[in-house]
Scaffold this motif. Structure first.
Motif, PDB file in Angstrom:
ATOM      1  N   ALA A  68     -17.466  -3.050 -31.793  1.00  0.00           N
ATOM      2  CA  ALA A  68     -16.959  -1.787 -32.356  1.00  0.00           C
ATOM      3  C   ALA A  68     -16.021  -1.098 -31.363  1.00  0.00           C
ATOM      4  N   LYS A  69     -16.382  -1.114 -30.105  1.00  0.00           N
ATOM      5  CA  LYS A  69     -15.524  -0.474 -29.099  1.00  0.00           C
ATOM      6  C   LYS A  69     -14.148  -1.133 -29.075  1.00  0.00           C
ATOM      7  N   SER A  70     -14.124  -2.463 -29.150  1.00  0.00           N
ATOM      8  CA  SER A  70     -12.811  -3.107 -29.076  1.00  0.00           C
ATOM      9  C   SER A  70     -12.014  -2.824 -30.350  1.00  0.00           C
ATOM     10  N   VAL A  71     -12.671  -2.711 -31.488  1.00  0.00           N
ATOM     11  CA  VAL A  71     -11.951  -2.361 -32.719  1.00  0.00           C
ATOM     12  C   VAL A  71     -11.395  -0.942 -32.601  1.00  0.00           C
ATOM     13  N   ILE A  72     -12.224  -0.027 -32.101  1.00  0.00           N
ATOM     14  CA  ILE A  72     -11.765   1.364 -31.966  1.00  0.00           C
ATOM     15  C   ILE A  72     -10.521   1.414 -31.074  1.00  0.00           C
ATOM     16  N   LYS A  73     -10.591   0.712 -29.952  1.00  0.00           N
ATOM     17  CA  LYS A  73      -9.457   0.746 -29.008  1.00  0.00           C
ATOM     18  C   LYS A  73      -8.173   0.209 -29.648  1.00  0.00           C
ATOM     19  N   LYS A  74      -8.329  -0.856 -30.432  1.00  0.00           N
ATOM     20  CA  LYS A  74      -7.125  -1.484 -30.982  1.00  0.00           C
ATOM     21  C   LYS A  74      -6.548  -0.735 -32.177  1.00  0.00           C
ATOM     22  N   PHE A  75      -7.383   0.032 -32.866  1.00  0.00           N
ATOM     23  CA  PHE A  75      -6.927   0.600 -34.138  1.00  0.00           C
ATOM     24  C   PHE A  75      -6.758   2.117 -34.130  1.00  0.00           C
ATOM     25  N   GLU A  76      -7.197   2.786 -33.076  1.00  0.00           N
ATOM     26  CA  GLU A  76      -7.243   4.249 -33.174  1.00  0.00           C
ATOM     27  C   GLU A  76      -5.869   4.917 -33.094  1.00  0.00           C
ATOM     28  N   SER A  77      -4.833   4.173 -32.712  1.00  0.00           N
ATOM     29  CA  SER A  77      -3.536   4.822 -32.557  1.00  0.00           C
ATOM     30  C   SER A  77      -2.717   4.859 -33.852  1.00  0.00           C
ATOM     31  N   PHE A  78      -3.223   4.251 -34.923  1.00  0.00           N
ATOM     32  CA  PHE A  78      -2.443   4.216 -36.162  1.00  0.00           C
ATOM     33  C   PHE A  78      -2.770   5.412 -37.060  1.00  0.00           C
ATOM     34  N   ASP A  79      -1.845   5.683 -38.003  1.00  0.00           N
ATOM     35  CA  ASP A  79      -2.102   6.772 -38.940  1.00  0.00           C
ATOM     36  C   ASP A  79      -3.337   6.462 -39.787  1.00  0.00           C
ATOM     37  N   TYR A  80      -3.369   5.219 -40.278  1.00  0.00           N
ATOM     38  CA  TYR A  80      -4.484   4.790 -41.122  1.00  0.00           C
ATOM     39  C   TYR A  80      -4.874   3.359 -40.782  1.00  0.00           C
ATOM     40  N   VAL A  81      -6.104   3.034 -41.107  1.00  0.00           N
ATOM     41  CA  VAL A  81      -6.567   1.646 -41.037  1.00  0.00           C
ATOM     42  C   VAL A  81      -7.039   1.282 -42.437  1.00  0.00           C
ATOM     43  N   VAL A  82      -6.570   0.152 -42.939  1.00  0.00           N
ATOM     44  CA  VAL A  82      -6.957  -0.250 -44.294  1.00  0.00           C
ATOM     45  C   VAL A  82      -7.521  -1.667 -44.259  1.00  0.00           C
ATOM     46  N   ALA A  83      -8.628  -1.860 -44.960  1.00  0.00           N
ATOM     47  CA  ALA A  83      -9.262  -3.181 -45.024  1.00  0.00           C
ATOM     48  C   ALA A  83      -9.354  -3.624 -46.479  1.00  0.00           C
ATOM     49  N   PRO A  84      -9.028  -4.876 -46.774  1.00  0.00           N
ATOM     50  CA  PRO A  84      -9.216  -5.371 -48.141  1.00  0.00           C
ATOM     51  C   PRO A  84     -10.680  -5.764 -48.364  1.00  0.00           C
ATOM     52  N   SER A  85     -11.572  -4.845 -48.035  1.00  0.00           N
ATOM     53  CA  SER A  85     -13.013  -5.113 -48.107  1.00  0.00           C
ATOM     54  C   SER A  85     -13.797  -3.809 -47.991  1.00  0.00           C
ATOM     55  N   GLY A  86     -14.738  -3.610 -48.915  1.00  0.00           N
ATOM     56  CA  GLY A  86     -15.606  -2.440 -48.819  1.00  0.00           C
ATOM     57  C   GLY A  86     -16.654  -2.637 -47.749  1.00  0.00           C
ATOM     58  N   SER A  87     -16.990  -3.889 -47.493  1.00  0.00           N
ATOM     59  CA  SER A  87     -18.045  -4.195 -46.544  1.00  0.00           C
ATOM     60  C   SER A  87     -17.599  -3.901 -45.110  1.00  0.00           C
ATOM     61  N   CYS A  88     -16.445  -4.458 -44.716  1.00  0.00           N
ATOM     62  CA  CYS A  88     -15.934  -4.197 -43.364  1.00  0.00           C
ATOM     63  C   CYS A  88     -15.473  -2.752 -43.259  1.00  0.00           C
ATOM     64  N   GLY A  89     -14.867  -2.240 -44.349  1.00  0.00           N
ATOM     65  CA  GLY A  89     -14.472  -0.843 -44.365  1.00  0.00           C
ATOM     66  C   GLY A  89     -15.689   0.051 -44.164  1.00  0.00           C
ATOM     67  N   GLY A  90     -16.750  -0.256 -44.881  1.00  0.00           N
ATOM     68  CA  GLY A  90     -17.988   0.522 -44.764  1.00  0.00           C
ATOM     69  C   GLY A  90     -18.580   0.460 -43.369  1.00  0.00           C
ATOM     70  N   MET A  91     -18.439  -0.703 -42.739  1.00  0.00           N
ATOM     71  CA  MET A  91     -18.946  -0.842 -41.365  1.00  0.00           C
ATOM     72  C   MET A  91     -18.245   0.163 -40.455  1.00  0.00           C
ATOM     73  N   ILE A  92     -16.923   0.230 -40.554  1.00  0.00           N
ATOM     74  CA  ILE A  92     -16.161   1.142 -39.688  1.00  0.00           C
ATOM     75  C   ILE A  92     -16.393   2.598 -40.105  1.00  0.00           C
ATOM     76  N   ILE A  93     -16.380   2.838 -41.417  1.00  0.00           N
ATOM     77  CA  ILE A  93     -16.427   4.224 -41.906  1.00  0.00           C
ATOM     78  C   ILE A  93     -17.835   4.824 -41.775  1.00  0.00           C
ATOM     79  N   LYS A  94     -18.844   4.057 -42.157  1.00  0.00           N
ATOM     80  CA  LYS A  94     -20.209   4.612 -42.167  1.00  0.00           C
ATOM     81  C   LYS A  94     -21.008   4.260 -40.914  1.00  0.00           C
ATOM     82  N   HIS A  95     -20.840   3.057 -40.428  1.00  0.00           N
ATOM     83  CA  HIS A  95     -21.780   2.604 -39.396  1.00  0.00           C
ATOM     84  C   HIS A  95     -21.280   2.745 -37.962  1.00  0.00           C
ATOM     85  N   TYR A  96     -19.957   2.757 -37.743  1.00  0.00           N
ATOM     86  CA  TYR A  96     -19.497   2.997 -36.373  1.00  0.00           C
ATOM     87  C   TYR A  96     -19.985   4.363 -35.871  1.00  0.00           C
TER      88      TYR A  96
END
Lengths: 288, 478
Positions: A68-96
């Motif tokens: 999760a830390k490495s995902v946060i570091k790589k993605f936090e500089s963008f306006d938005y992050v979009v995933a073609p998946s509710g499961s991975c999206g849910g992981m970042i949105i609800k569980h991080y």
């Protein structure tokens, strides 16, 4: 939420997801097309791998936090992050945020990323204000709600709204559409008999709609249901919803044989000669 | 009750092959699920009420010791007795002691999951008494010598032909040629048989849906009226309840009753909601001479102050079972102990140990439907995941699985290596598919391919194709 007034063309980082990346790249290209058509600038951060959900759900919190830390570091500089998946999206949105609860250094960063992350169809409608896509497909389809999209993210109407805008497409609802298909990540290999009972019910409900094609927003569910339908000898095709919305239905449906010359290879050229294995002519026969 | 939870996999397999069980389970979606949804839809404030129910249970649990002592003092003031029992053995002994003091022979029983938890029926039988279940479902499974398979519908796995068979076997004094084809005939026969027992009983044991601190009352929620006859007719009434059943006031009980019945059966109120406050007073026309409350801890106070404290909000409505696709596939007996379904998957490891019940929190897809319908908003998937974390820390999952997971997690943090290895792996798998689009077998995926095909990867990974695509665009100046 409506289209952000100051964000006519936001920069969106595509969180490809490991299943799309490894098994079904078509979905990634479809997502890019949909986002670009909606006016976004799309970037694909190169160092992405997995959201960490397998570790998280298996009780390996330490590994999950590391990923999760490495995902946060790589993605936090963008306006938005979009995933073609509710499961991975849910992981970042609800569980991080849950993973870093009480962590002074990371909690705020996890929450900030969560607030900017969206499942694909929900992003197109809820953030970019799209109501329709400019595509046609003459087919009767049914839509399977993934549990994470439906219950973690409240995504239900968004894919249906977009699908109903596809010219020629007729949508038929599944019976017991809110019930899990039995995939459940490692569940399907840890408890295969129960998983099989669940996916068998889902497959029979899908067949009962009489639709030609089953769509969903999560590859885990799609592989599970497609795998069962194929084993049953069903004629129903299975695709990720993004493929249909983007009009990218040239590639074979999930689990169907590629046409000669269709195997995508490194470099992107679609040449059978450089494919990793020879494709036998007349590939229709599939062992049952 | 001896658990068979370690055999969960085998139990589940047997359940999946049990045709009559599978027929019974198919009725759940149309029964419980639709009825609950209708009841919730009819009540605009239902979601707010769930919040209120959650909050009041949290407040109560935060001061549980205070409310339990207040409850006891009110019971004593009303002329009753509270027996504090830290485990099942103490609870059994307390009940036996009361029964012996009055020379009990027949003991009638209302439905009680705590009764199952402490195994009271077998124990009373071993001590020469005759316990008789009076809830129809419980009566049926008592005759069939099996445990309940659902916390509010104990005989949900039994069909009417099997009930008739059990009645012919048990009621041999009746005409052997009688017709028991219709459910009404079964009901009438059970009613006749149970009426004799109600009148003969020396002691009546009931559970309690709530204990009310401000009045010292126990509350039962039933649809058959058997609970009332169990607690009013005999000389002694024993209510058995676990410590988290206490609520501060009558108002609080009313709030919980409103979500309980709607979540359980879709009823606005059950047919009978009965409050028992102390033994019979001089001016009362009926009621027991003695009123006892057997208060059971049995591991619950150990849950206080841990992540699992939230589980103590549970009011045993059964909605999580009804909505669980795993319960719907295998039924309640597969879980191997008293409490099945999602609530059992969280509670059982707390009560009998995670070594014994480790399968239960693992056998979930985390679909989240249980949490979605829980009237007191227990985050059941999160708590199941917490069990998995405790297990993982203890090194419990199989070595092969652990190493696989660790290797994946490590690789996920080394993107360049990940891309190389996975790129190669996908090419290999795509090759194995030999142009069929699917794999009939794949390494580590026997559980998958035993039942379904494995869609093969398309070939090159998205990221590798994307990089080439970006490079091409750069070279061509677009």
């Amino acid at each position: 939420m409506t289209k952000a007034a100051d964000q006519e063309s936001p920069t969106v980082a595509l969180f490809v997801t490991c299943l799309v990346d490894l098994f079904r790249p078509t979905v990634g290209f479809a997502a890019v097309k949909l986002l670009e058509d909606a006016g976004c600038r799309v970037e694909v951060p190169a160092a992405q791998t997995c959201c960490g959900q397998p570790a998280f759900n298996s009780g390996d919190r330490k590994s999950a936090r590391g990923i999760a830390k490495s995902v946060i570091k790589k993605f936090e500089s963008f306006d938005y992050v979009v995933a073609p998946s509710g499961s991975c999206g849910g992981m970042i949105i609800k569980h991080y945020p849950e993973l870093f609860e009480g962590d002074e250094k990371w909690e705020a960063r996890a929450e900030a990323l969560a607030a900017r992350t969206h499942e694909l169809t929900s992003f197109l409608i809820d953030v970019m204000g799209r109501r329709a896509v400019d595509t046609r497909l003459s087919a009767t389809c049914t839509y399977h709600d993934s549990c994470s999209s439906l219950r973690e993210l409240g995504v239900k109407e968004q894919p249906r709204t977009l699908l109903n805008s596809v010219f020629g497409l007729e949508l038929k609802e599944l019976e017991q559409t809110e019930v899990c298909c039995g995939f459940g990540g490692t569940f399907c290999v840890k408890y295969p008999e129960i998983s099989n009972a669940m996916v068998s019910k889902k497959a029979s409900h899908a067949e009962a709609t009489g639709a030609e094609m089953l769509l969903a927003g999560d590859l885990g569910c799609l592989f599970n249901i497609a795998g069962k339908l194929l084993r049953n000898g069903s004629k129903m095709d299975v695709r990720h919803v993004a493929e249909v919305l983007a009009g990218m239905t040239d590639t074979p449906p999930i689990g169907r044989p590629p046409r000669r010359g269709d195997i995508p290879v490194e470099g992107g050229a679609k040449k059978a000669s450089s494919a990793p294995t020879a494709i036998p002519a007349g590939h229709a026969a599939r062992d049952a | 009750m001896q658990s068979t939870s370690p055999r969960f996999r085998e139990n589940a397999g047997e359940a999946l092959r049990d045709a009559s069980l599978q027929r019974a389970l198919r009725n759940i979606p149309t029964g419980f699920i639709k009825k609950r949804q209708k009841a919730a839809d009819r009540m605009p404030e239902f979601e707010d009420l769930r919040d209120a129910a959650r909050d009041l249970k949290n407040r109560t649990l935060a001061n549980l010791d205070f409310y339990l002592e207040e409850f006891e003092s009110k019971v004593v003031a009303n002329g009753g007795t509270v027996h504090w029992c830290s485990n099942a053995e103490q609870a059994r002994e307390a009940i036996l002691c009361i029964c012996r003091l009055v020379g009990a022979e027949t003991v009638t029983k209302g439905k009680s999951m705590i009764g199952e938890e402490i195994g009271i029926n077998d124990f009373l039988e071993e001590n020469g008494m005759t316990p008789v279940e009076t809830d129809l479902g419980e009566y049926i499974i008592q005759l069939r010598k099996e445990p309940p398979s659902h916390i509010i519908a104990p005989a949900i796995h039994v069909n009417k032909e099997q009930v008739a068979e059990a009645f012919f076997e048990a009621h041999q004094d009746l005409d052997a040629d009688r017709n028991l084809d219709q459910p009404t005939a079964l009901l009438a026969e059970a009613r006749g048989k149970l009426r004799e027992r109600f009148l003969a009983a020396d002691v009546g044991i009931t559970g309690a849906n709530f204990l009310i601190a401000e009045t010292g009352s126990s509350v039962i929620v039933t649809n058959e009226g058997n609970g009332d006859l169990t607690q009013i007719l005999p000389r002694i009434h024993i209510a058995i309840a676990s410590i988290e059943k206490v609520v501060p006031t009558l108002d609080d009980a009313s709030t919980l009753l409103r979500v309980l019945t709607r979540s359980a059966t879709g009823q606005e109120a059950s047919v009978y909601t009965t409050f028992s406050t102390g033994p019979r007073r001089a001016e009362d026309p009926d009621g027991p001479e003695q009123f006892h409350v057997v208060l059971l801890d049995n591991g619950r106070s150990e849950m206080m102050g841990t992540e699992f404290q939230e589980m103590l909000r549970c009011i045993r409505c059964g909605a999580c079972l009804n909505h669980c696709p795993v319960y719907g596939a295998v039924g309640g007996h597969a879980y191997g102990w008293v409490y099945p379904g999602p609530m059992g998957a969280v509670l059982t490891p707390s009560l009998i140990g995670v070594d014994e019940a480790g399968h239960l929190p693992n056998a979930s897809t985390f679909c989240g439907r249980c949490e979605e319908v829980c009237p007191v908003r227990i985050p059941l998937p999160k708590l199941m995941r917490h069990w998995r974390e405790l297990e993982f820390r203890k090194g419990n999952p199989a070595i092969r699985f652990r190493y696989g997971l660790k290797a994946w997690a490590l690789l996920a943090r080394m993107p360049w290596l990940y891309r190389r290895i996975m790129g190669l792996a996908m090419h290999t798998l795509a090759g194995w598919a030999r142009g069929t689009g699917v794999l009939q077998k794949a390494p580590l995926a026997g559980g998958w391919t035993a039942h379904r095909d494995m869609p093969a990867p398309e070939g090159a990974t998205f990221q590798n194709q994307w990089r080439a695509h970006v490079a091409r665009n750069r070279d061509s100046g677009t």
